[in-house]
Design a protein around this motif. Structure first.
Motif, PDB file in Angstrom:
ATOM      1  N   ALA A   1       0.722  -1.160   0.182  1.00 32.31           N
ATOM      2  CA  ALA A   1      -0.153   0.073  -0.070  1.00 32.31           C
ATOM      3  C   ALA A   1       0.827   1.254   0.219  1.00 32.31           C
ATOM      4  N   ASP A   2       1.985   1.195   0.686  1.00 35.08           N
ATOM      5  CA  ASP A   2       2.995   2.397   0.795  1.00 35.08           C
ATOM      6  C   ASP A   2       3.493   2.765  -0.627  1.00 35.08           C
ATOM      7  N   ILE A   3       3.904   1.407  -1.256  1.00 33.18           N
ATOM      8  CA  ILE A   3       4.407   1.463  -2.690  1.00 33.18           C
ATOM      9  C   ILE A   3       3.383   2.135  -3.623  1.00 33.18           C
ATOM     10  N   ALA A   4       2.134   1.593  -3.381  1.00 28.50           N
ATOM     11  CA  ALA A   4       0.925   2.192  -4.185  1.00 28.50           C
ATOM     12  C   ALA A   4       0.880   3.832  -4.094  1.00 28.50           C
ATOM     13  N   VAL A   5       0.936   4.311  -2.870  1.00 29.54           N
ATOM     14  CA  VAL A   5       1.298   5.862  -2.598  1.00 29.54           C
ATOM     15  C   VAL A   5       2.227   6.252  -3.551  1.00 29.54           C
TER      16      VAL A   5
ATOM     17  N   TRP B   1      -7.762   2.602  -6.102  1.00 23.85           N
ATOM     18  CA  TRP B   1      -8.580   1.728  -5.880  1.00 23.85           C
ATOM     19  C   TRP B   1      -8.265   0.565  -4.707  1.00 23.85           C
ATOM     20  N   LEU B   2      -6.752   0.527  -4.785  1.00 29.59           N
ATOM     21  CA  LEU B   2      -5.987  -0.275  -3.876  1.00 29.59           C
ATOM     22  C   LEU B   2      -5.834   0.411  -2.611  1.00 29.59           C
TER      23      LEU B   2
ATOM     24  N   VAL C   1     -11.309   8.135  -0.593  1.00 26.63           N
ATOM     25  CA  VAL C   1      -9.957   8.982  -1.081  1.00 26.63           C
ATOM     26  C   VAL C   1     -10.243  10.400  -0.882  1.00 26.63           C
ATOM     27  N   VAL C   2     -11.095  10.980  -1.347  1.00 24.40           N
ATOM     28  CA  VAL C   2     -11.123  12.577  -1.196  1.00 24.40           C
ATOM     29  C   VAL C   2     -11.208  12.885   0.304  1.00 24.40           C
ATOM     30  N   ILE C   3     -11.987  12.216   1.101  1.00 22.40           N
ATOM     31  CA  ILE C   3     -11.971  12.391   2.550  1.00 22.40           C
ATOM     32  C   ILE C   3     -10.567  11.930   3.242  1.00 22.40           C
ATOM     33  N   LEU C   4      -9.823  10.989   2.959  1.00 20.87           N
ATOM     34  CA  LEU C   4      -8.395  10.526   3.381  1.00 20.87           C
ATOM     35  C   LEU C   4      -7.437  11.691   3.092  1.00 20.87           C
ATOM     36  N   ALA C   5      -7.745  12.556   1.982  1.00 16.88           N
ATOM     37  CA  ALA C   5      -6.914  13.641   1.459  1.00 16.88           C
ATOM     38  C   ALA C   5      -7.501  14.841   2.530  1.00 16.88           C
ATOM     39  N   SER C   6      -8.652  15.030   3.181  1.00 18.18           N
ATOM     40  CA  SER C   6      -9.088  16.254   4.135  1.00 18.18           C
ATOM     41  C   SER C   6      -8.722  15.941   5.213  1.00 18.18           C
ATOM     42  N   ASN C   7      -8.198  14.662   5.899  1.00 21.31           N
ATOM     43  CA  ASN C   7      -8.071  14.477   7.423  1.00 21.31           C
ATOM     44  C   ASN C   7      -7.319  12.851   7.399  1.00 21.31           C
ATOM     45  N   THR C   8      -5.981  13.343   7.265  1.00 22.40           N
ATOM     46  CA  THR C   8      -5.297  12.094   7.149  1.00 22.40           C
ATOM     47  C   THR C   8      -3.644  12.205   7.861  1.00 22.40           C
ATOM     48  N   THR C   9      -3.960  13.179   8.904  1.00 21.90           N
ATOM     49  CA  THR C   9      -2.521  13.497   9.528  1.00 21.90           C
ATOM     50  C   THR C   9      -1.973  12.090   9.906  1.00 21.90           C
ATOM     51  N   SER C  10      -2.767  11.150  10.653  1.00 21.93           N
ATOM     52  CA  SER C  10      -2.131  10.002  11.334  1.00 21.93           C
ATOM     53  C   SER C  10      -1.810   9.265  10.405  1.00 21.93           C
ATOM     54  N   GLU C  11      -2.535   8.976   9.220  1.00 25.95           N
ATOM     55  CA  GLU C  11      -2.349   8.073   8.269  1.00 25.95           C
ATOM     56  C   GLU C  11      -0.904   8.459   7.454  1.00 25.95           C
ATOM     57  N   VAL C  12      -0.815   9.712   7.108  1.00 23.36           N
ATOM     58  CA  VAL C  12       0.309  10.333   6.440  1.00 23.36           C
ATOM     59  C   VAL C  12       1.642  10.083   7.464  1.00 23.36           C
ATOM     60  N   PHE C  13       1.513  10.254   8.717  1.00 16.57           N
ATOM     61  CA  PHE C  13       2.629  10.327   9.838  1.00 16.57           C
ATOM     62  C   PHE C  13       3.090   8.692   9.573  1.00 16.57           C
ATOM     63  N   ASP C  14       1.996   7.787   9.591  1.00 16.83           N
ATOM     64  CA  ASP C  14       2.554   6.238   9.674  1.00 16.83           C
ATOM     65  C   ASP C  14       3.055   6.170   8.298  1.00 16.83           C
ATOM     66  N   LEU C  15       2.551   6.653   7.134  1.00 15.73           N
ATOM     67  CA  LEU C  15       3.320   6.126   5.837  1.00 15.73           C
ATOM     68  C   LEU C  15       4.567   6.796   5.865  1.00 15.73           C
TER      69      LEU C  15
ATOM     70  N   ARG D   1       6.897   4.657   7.804  1.00 13.90           N
ATOM     71  CA  ARG D   1       7.430   3.278   7.168  1.00 13.90           C
ATOM     72  C   ARG D   1       8.200   3.552   5.973  1.00 13.90           C
ATOM     73  N   THR D   2       7.884   4.706   5.382  1.00 13.77           N
ATOM     74  CA  THR D   2       8.775   5.182   4.244  1.00 13.77           C
ATOM     75  C   THR D   2      10.291   5.231   4.404  1.00 13.77           C
ATOM     76  N   ALA D   3      10.636   6.138   5.623  1.00 13.40           N
ATOM     77  CA  ALA D   3      11.730   6.366   6.116  1.00 13.40           C
ATOM     78  C   ALA D   3      12.461   5.147   6.501  1.00 13.40           C
ATOM     79  N   TYR D   4      11.501   4.217   7.107  1.00 14.44           N
ATOM     80  CA  TYR D   4      12.226   2.955   7.367  1.00 14.44           C
ATOM     81  C   TYR D   4      12.635   1.926   6.245  1.00 14.44           C
TER      82      TYR D   4
END
Length: 493
Positions: free
Chosen positions: A407-411, A427-428, A446-460, A463-466
């Motif tokens: 999923a991180d790769i999909a981003v 979709w994924l 997806v449009v709503i994960l765009a407006s309120n995704t601080t926690s998801e972005v932080f975790d992403l 994981r990307t840094a790792y």
């Protein structure tokens, strides 16, 4: 707190005065007084133990400054030691006072004193010698009491280990199987002594011993106590002993898994290296190479995912545990180990194999194609209404969460894409973050994960840094950008 009021100070002082009084006289009246008070003393000692077992050694000394004086006097009173369960309770209390990581000379001296008392109590038990004149005999040999009792304990442990393993003795092979009742008694005998280093060989021999029947021969008290002490890092056991413990006692495995999960949830960290270190240190990924243990651990994580509704923290924990498990499986050199796909028997094996393929194992130019392959298979499962059920949907989602790195790769691919392949990635991602919604609602999600995704972005980003660190990337522009974004989000939070 309950344990603070369980032992009133007045009661403690009363029994300390009694112990001093009994130690100063040897008259018949004094002995009769001891015997008269023994039942109430046993109740008091049990109260003391119930309080001490909730404390570390430092807290115990602060709560009961004279506890050492009381226990020391009682341990040397033969009438007290010989009564009912008093000897065992005294040993339990002493073990609570033992400091596993002494920080100063005072704690080191206290540990030595506690060990000498434990060895004395052991020598007074049915496992040791309890003869008149033992003290004189020890002195004649040139031993101190502590040295003698230490060697006695080592001999007792060695004898019991030999008995359990059925080793050769004087050239003769001991074929007679130890009775199950005897093994149960030995396991109970070990409960108050678990933290003593000299007893470790016996613990391991017991944990790897199996009786002739189908019934468990080790007491549940012993199994629970070993597991609890291991989780608190108070003892070090071999991997085979811990594996045997978790295979033969399901509650211990469940508690170990929940302990790890709770520790990870409560650990505030922005470093996945730290998360991975905690997971590997638990020994659970290595133990999960045994399919029976994997099934239990996996079920607990599945329930956690259900109960939390798939919060980013929980999804990251599951993903990193799976990654550690796959690593442990690859390092497992056993000749007859199970193939990885065998741990996921209820899923389409083509999808399992695709998800098991790590991004590092593919050229970056093939990531987009591999993601489309994964997406097509998930779509076929989820959107086939003839076989679809909530259980099917959840199982497919849980499988994808386990390997959430895709999923991180999909981003990453979504940010780079400029053609119709972006629909695949959208979709994924919509399925990853909101699997219960129908196809038509996923674009809105997806449009709503765009407006309120601080926690998801932080975790992403974590994981990307790792992943960048695992690849050894340090100076590239993308690495610097990820680190800058992480710093900004931490500051905002």
């Amino acid at each position: 707190m309950a344990q603070d009021t369980a032992v009133p100070k007045l009661s403690f002082q009363y029994w300390l005065d009694k112990a001093v009084e009994w130690g100063h006289t040897t008259t018949l009246e004094s002995q009769q007084d001891v015997c008269l008070h023994l039942p109430k003393l046993q109740e008091f000692l049990q109260q003391i133990y119930e309080s001490l077992k909730h404390m570390n050694s430092t807290t115990a000394i602060q709560r009961f400054p004279l506890i050492g004086q009381l226990l020391g006097r009682l341990c040397w009173n033969p009438f007290v030691v010989g009564y009912d369960e008093s000897q065992k309770t005294l040993m339990w209390c002493l073990c609570c006072l033992y400091s596993n990581e002494p920080q100063n000379p005072v704690e080191l001296k206290a540990n030595s004193w506690i060990l000498s008392l434990l060895y004395h109590l052991l020598s007074s038990s049915s496992w040791g010698a309890n003869e008149v004149g033992t003290g004189t005999f020890i002195s004649a040999l040139g031993y101190t009491s502590a040295d003698y009792y230490s060697k006695l304990v080592k001999n007792i442990v060695s004898s019991l280990v030999t008995e359990l393993k059925g080793n050769q003795f004087n050239g003769l092979n001991i074929q007679g199987r130890v009775s199950d009742d005897h093994v149960t008694v030995v396991s109970l005998f070990c409960v108050p002594l678990i933290t003593l280093p000299d007893v470790t060989p016996l613990l391991e021999a017991l944990l790897t011993y199996h009786g002739g029947g189908s019934q468990e021969v080790l007491s549940s008290e012993f199994l629970e106590a070993v597991n609890e002490t291991f989780l608190k890092k108070k003892i070090a056991l071999s991997e085979s002993a811990i594996l045997s413990l978790w295979l033969r006692h399901l509650p211990s495995l469940e508690k170990a898994t929940l302990h790890l999960f709770e520790r990870l949830i409560s650990t505030q960290t922005s470093s996945l290296e730290h998360v991975v270190s905690i997971i590997k240190d638990s020994f659970l990924p290595q133990a999960a190479c045994h399919p029976a243990i994997f099934k239990i651990v996996d079920e607990i994580f599945k329930n956690a995912l259900l109960e939390t509704g798939g919060t980013p923290e929980v999804m990251t924990i599951i993903q990193m545990f799976t990654w550690c498990f796959v690593q442990a499986h690859q390092k497992d050199n056993k000749q007859h180990k199970f193939p990885l796909k065998a741990y996921f028997p209820h899923h389409q094996q083509h999808l399992v194999i695709a998800l098991l393929k790590h991004p590092f194992d593919l050229p970056a130019t093939l990531w987009s194609q591999h993601l489309k392959y994964i997406t097509d298979m998930l779509k076929a499962i989820i959107e086939d209404k003839s076989i679809r059920s909530y259980a099917d949907l959840f199982e497919s989602w849980f499988l994808f969460v386990r390997f959430g790195e895709w999923a991180d790769i999909a981003v990453e691919q979504l940010l780079k894409s400029e053609d119709e392949s972006s629909d695949t990635f959208l979709w994924l991602l919509a399925f990853y973050y909101s699997p219960h919604n129908d196809k038509e609602k996923r674009t809105q999600i997806v449009v709503i994960l765009a407006s309120n995704t601080t926690s998801e972005v932080f975790d992403l980003l974590i994981r990307t840094a790792y992943r960048f660190n695992q690849l050894g990337l340090k100076n590239q522009r993308a690495v610097k950008l990820v680190n800058e974004l992480l710093q900004e989000l931490r500051f905002t939070d």
